[in-house]
Enzyme design. Structure first.
Site, PDB file in Angstrom:
ATOM      1  N   ARG A  36     -18.266  -1.834  17.455  1.00 50.59           N
ATOM      2  CA  ARG A  36     -17.589  -3.127  17.244  1.00 50.59           C
ATOM      3  C   ARG A  36     -16.307  -3.237  18.069  1.00 50.59           C
ATOM      4  O   ARG A  36     -15.426  -2.379  17.988  1.00 50.59           O
ATOM      5  CB  ARG A  36     -17.275  -3.331  15.763  1.00 50.59           C
ATOM      6  CG  ARG A  36     -16.617  -4.704  15.515  1.00 50.59           C
ATOM      7  CD  ARG A  36     -16.448  -5.045  14.036  1.00 50.59           C
ATOM      8  NE  ARG A  36     -17.685  -4.917  13.328  1.00 50.59           N
ATOM      9  CZ  ARG A  36     -17.896  -4.019  12.370  1.00 50.59           C
ATOM     10  NH1 ARG A  36     -16.940  -3.220  11.982  1.00 50.59           N
ATOM     11  NH2 ARG A  36     -19.063  -3.925  11.790  1.00 50.59           N
ATOM     12  N   CYS A  82       0.826  -1.215   0.000  1.00 55.22           N
ATOM     13  CA  CYS A  82       0.000   0.000   0.000  1.00 55.22           C
ATOM     14  C   CYS A  82       0.862   1.270   0.000  1.00 55.22           C
ATOM     15  O   CYS A  82       1.885   1.351   0.680  1.00 55.22           O
ATOM     16  CB  CYS A  82      -0.929   0.004   1.213  1.00 55.22           C
ATOM     17  SG  CYS A  82      -2.055   1.412   1.231  1.00 55.22           S
ATOM     18  N   CYS A 129       0.256  -0.230  10.267  1.00 47.96           N
ATOM     19  CA  CYS A 129      -0.250  -1.204   9.293  1.00 47.96           C
ATOM     20  C   CYS A 129       0.809  -2.122   8.703  1.00 47.96           C
ATOM     21  O   CYS A 129       1.832  -1.670   8.180  1.00 47.96           O
ATOM     22  CB  CYS A 129      -0.995  -0.480   8.176  1.00 47.96           C
ATOM     23  SG  CYS A 129      -1.857  -1.640   7.089  1.00 47.96           S
TER      24      CYS A 129
HETATM   25  N1  SAM Z   1      -6.727   0.774   3.027  1.00 43.33           N
HETATM   26  C1  SAM Z   1      -7.996   0.991   3.590  1.00 43.33           C
HETATM   27  C2  SAM Z   1      -8.015   2.089   4.624  1.00 43.33           C
HETATM   28  O1  SAM Z   1      -6.999   2.378   5.219  1.00 43.33           O
HETATM   29  O2  SAM Z   1      -9.090   2.648   4.849  1.00 43.33           O
HETATM   30  C3  SAM Z   1      -8.598  -0.238   4.177  1.00 43.33           C
HETATM   31  C4  SAM Z   1      -7.857  -1.215   5.031  1.00 43.33           C
HETATM   32  S1  SAM Z   1      -7.257  -0.690   6.610  1.00 43.33           S
HETATM   33  C5  SAM Z   1      -6.375  -2.113   7.019  1.00 43.33           C
HETATM   34  C6  SAM Z   1      -8.666  -0.580   7.671  1.00 43.33           C
HETATM   35  C7  SAM Z   1      -8.451  -0.174   9.104  1.00 43.33           C
HETATM   36  O3  SAM Z   1      -7.911  -1.249   9.837  1.00 43.33           O
HETATM   37  C8  SAM Z   1      -7.493   0.972   9.391  1.00 43.33           C
HETATM   38  O4  SAM Z   1      -8.091   2.224   9.182  1.00 43.33           O
HETATM   39  C9  SAM Z   1      -7.183   0.767  10.851  1.00 43.33           C
HETATM   40  O5  SAM Z   1      -8.080   1.479  11.670  1.00 43.33           O
HETATM   41  C10 SAM Z   1      -7.368  -0.743  11.048  1.00 43.33           C
HETATM   42  N2  SAM Z   1      -6.069  -1.394  11.281  1.00 43.33           N
HETATM   43  C11 SAM Z   1      -5.118  -1.648  10.361  1.00 43.33           C
HETATM   44  N3  SAM Z   1      -4.032  -2.214  10.937  1.00 43.33           N
HETATM   45  C12 SAM Z   1      -4.301  -2.324  12.267  1.00 43.33           C
HETATM   46  C13 SAM Z   1      -3.569  -2.802  13.384  1.00 43.33           C
HETATM   47  N4  SAM Z   1      -2.335  -3.268  13.255  1.00 43.33           N
HETATM   48  N5  SAM Z   1      -4.156  -2.766  14.598  1.00 43.33           N
HETATM   49  C14 SAM Z   1      -5.416  -2.282  14.733  1.00 43.33           C
HETATM   50  N6  SAM Z   1      -6.148  -1.803  13.707  1.00 43.33           N
HETATM   51  C15 SAM Z   1      -5.591  -1.808  12.487  1.00 43.33           C
HETATM   52 FE1  SF4 Z   2      -2.859   1.181   3.348  1.00 42.87          FE
HETATM   53 FE2  SF4 Z   2      -2.857  -0.076   5.681  1.00 42.87          FE
HETATM   54 FE3  SF4 Z   2      -3.069   2.566   5.633  1.00 42.87          FE
HETATM   55 FE4  SF4 Z   2      -5.148   1.018   4.770  1.00 42.87          FE
HETATM   56  S1  SF4 Z   2      -4.352   1.142   6.830  1.00 42.87           S
HETATM   57  S2  SF4 Z   2      -4.289   2.848   3.772  1.00 42.87           S
HETATM   58  S3  SF4 Z   2      -3.978  -0.686   3.881  1.00 42.87           S
HETATM   59  S4  SF4 Z   2      -1.273   1.370   4.931  1.00 42.87           S
END
Ligand code: SAM
Ligand code: SF4
Ligand code: DTB
Length: 336
Positions: A271, A64, A71
């Site tokens: 949630r 990404c 992330c």
């Molecule tokens: N790329 C898209 C976005 O950022 O909206 C969708 C996927 S992203 C993985 C969705 C959400 O997952 C993020 O906004 C974050 O709040 C949550 N998330 C991602 N990684 C995480 C982590 N390591 N621990 C907790 N929540 C996480």
């Molecule tokens: Fe990309 Fe992860 Fe950020 Fe979603 S949360 S925009 S997948 S880096």
């Protein structure tokens, strides 16, 4: 609002004019008072023992272009995650059928994109309409959207769009530098205008202060209408990300965030989202008592583990919880 910040009748009606002071007084109230009030308000709008089950699938993993500090999927971090292309529609529909057989009522498809590209819109729409025709609620999270894309997703049968604010406006730049808070709010506005339910929340445990948690909740609860679904994620600390060694969070603080979300957005489904794998059953039970009434089921979230079906089955049976029957959005509930 009355002098008593935990006045149950004052808190029963949704409000959209929250101040940080009011939210802070709720978040910092004595724990027993906070949980009692949150559970009392919860029962006015929701079934006391029903918990909605959603299941996630990563339809496009890794690589990404955003630098979100938490992330595993950001190309900026070395997490050892293998990036993959957009999944074929048939494989997505197979996963959706399995999720339904396992008891999920909503299927959430996530893509590691900064924004949705026009070239991918039609295939994602095929996934949405296919999942919908399997009898599941549909949710996608695809990054930033354009107005026409949001409308097209709606016409394909999209029920929810997940797009999180993640933290307070003040702390945001310490976590993400490749997009702004206002970028996030703009997409949320387009989703709302297209008539799609909003799933919007954040992450607790990223080294933010109490004021940042309160700031996030004020941002969410001053959106009008409130997001129908509010995911409160506990940080899953992923090795190789800037937050891979974040200071562990006190579980009571997480519960306080859930209870405060419940009180500030009384009609929304809150949630208990990422992070259950690292939580005791007792901590999860406190989250339900605080007003959480949705979880992710299945052994994987997007890229990290989640409790297996047997463990969750035992948790539901030991707590006397029952799966919530879809549809669960307040807008749809009102029409019943
Ligand atoms: N790329 C898209 C976005 O950022 O909206 C969708 C996927 S992203 C993985 C969705 C959400 O997952 C993020 O906004 C974050 O709040 C949550 N998330 C991602 N990684 C995480 C982590 N390591 N621990 C907790 N929540 C996480
Ligand atoms: Fe990309 Fe992860 Fe950020 Fe979603 S949360 S925009 S997948 S880096
Ligand atoms: C949300 O707020 N939490 C979900 C969903 N929306 C897309 C994602 C959690 C991801 C946890 C880390 C991972 O598995 O990669």
């Amino acid at each position: 609002m009355s002098a008593n910040v935990l006045d149950i009748s004052a808190l029963s009606k949704p409000r959209f004019d929250w101040t940080a002071d009011e939210a802070g007084s709720i978040y910092r109230a004595p724990f027993n008072d906070l949980l009692f009030t949150a559970q009392s308000v919860h029962r006015q709008h929701h079934q006391a023992n029903a918990v909605q089950k959603s299941q996630l699938l990563s339809i496009k993993t890794g690589g990404c272009a955003e630098d979100c500090g938490y992330c595993s999927q950001s190309a900026f971090h070395q997490t050892g995650l293998k990036a993959s292309k957009l999944m074929p529609v048939d494989d997505v529909l197979d996963a959706a059928r399995k999720a339904k057989a396992g008891g999920a009522t909503r299927f959430c498809m996530g893509a590691a994109w900064r924004s949705l590209k026009d070239r991918d819109v039609e295939v994602v729409c095929e996934m949405i309409s296919g999942v919908k025709s399997e009898g599941l609620e549909t949710c996608v999270t695809l990054g930033m959207l354009e107005e026409n894309q949001a409308k097209r997703l709606k016409s394909a049968g999209l029920d929810y769009y997940n797009h999180n604010l993640d933290t307070s406006r003040e702390y945001y730049d310490s976590v993400i530098t490749t997009r702004t808070y206002d970028d996030r709010l703009e997409t949320l506005g387009l989703v709302r205008e297209a008539g799609i339910n909003i799933c919007c929340g954040g992450i607790i445990g990223m080294g933010e202060s109490e004021d940042d948690r309160i700031g996030l909740l004020v941002e969410l609860a001053t959106l009008s209408p409130h997001p129908e679904s509010v995911p409160i994620n506990h940080l899953v600390a992923v090795e190789g990300t800037p937050l891979g060694h974040a200071k562990p969070l006190d579980g009571f603080d997480f519960v306080r965030a859930i209870a405060t979300a419940r009180l500030m957005m009384p009609q929304s489904v809150v949630r208990l989202s990422a992070g259950r794998e690292g939580m005791s059953r007792e901590l999860q039970a406190l989250c339900f008592l605080a007003g959480a009434n949705s979880i992710f089921v299945g052994e994987e979230l997007l890229t990290t583990p989640n409790p297996d079906m047997e463990l969750d089955g035992a948790l539901f049976s030991d707590l006397g919880l029952e799966p919530m029957v879809a549809p669960s959005a307040p807008s749809e509930r009102a029409a019943e």
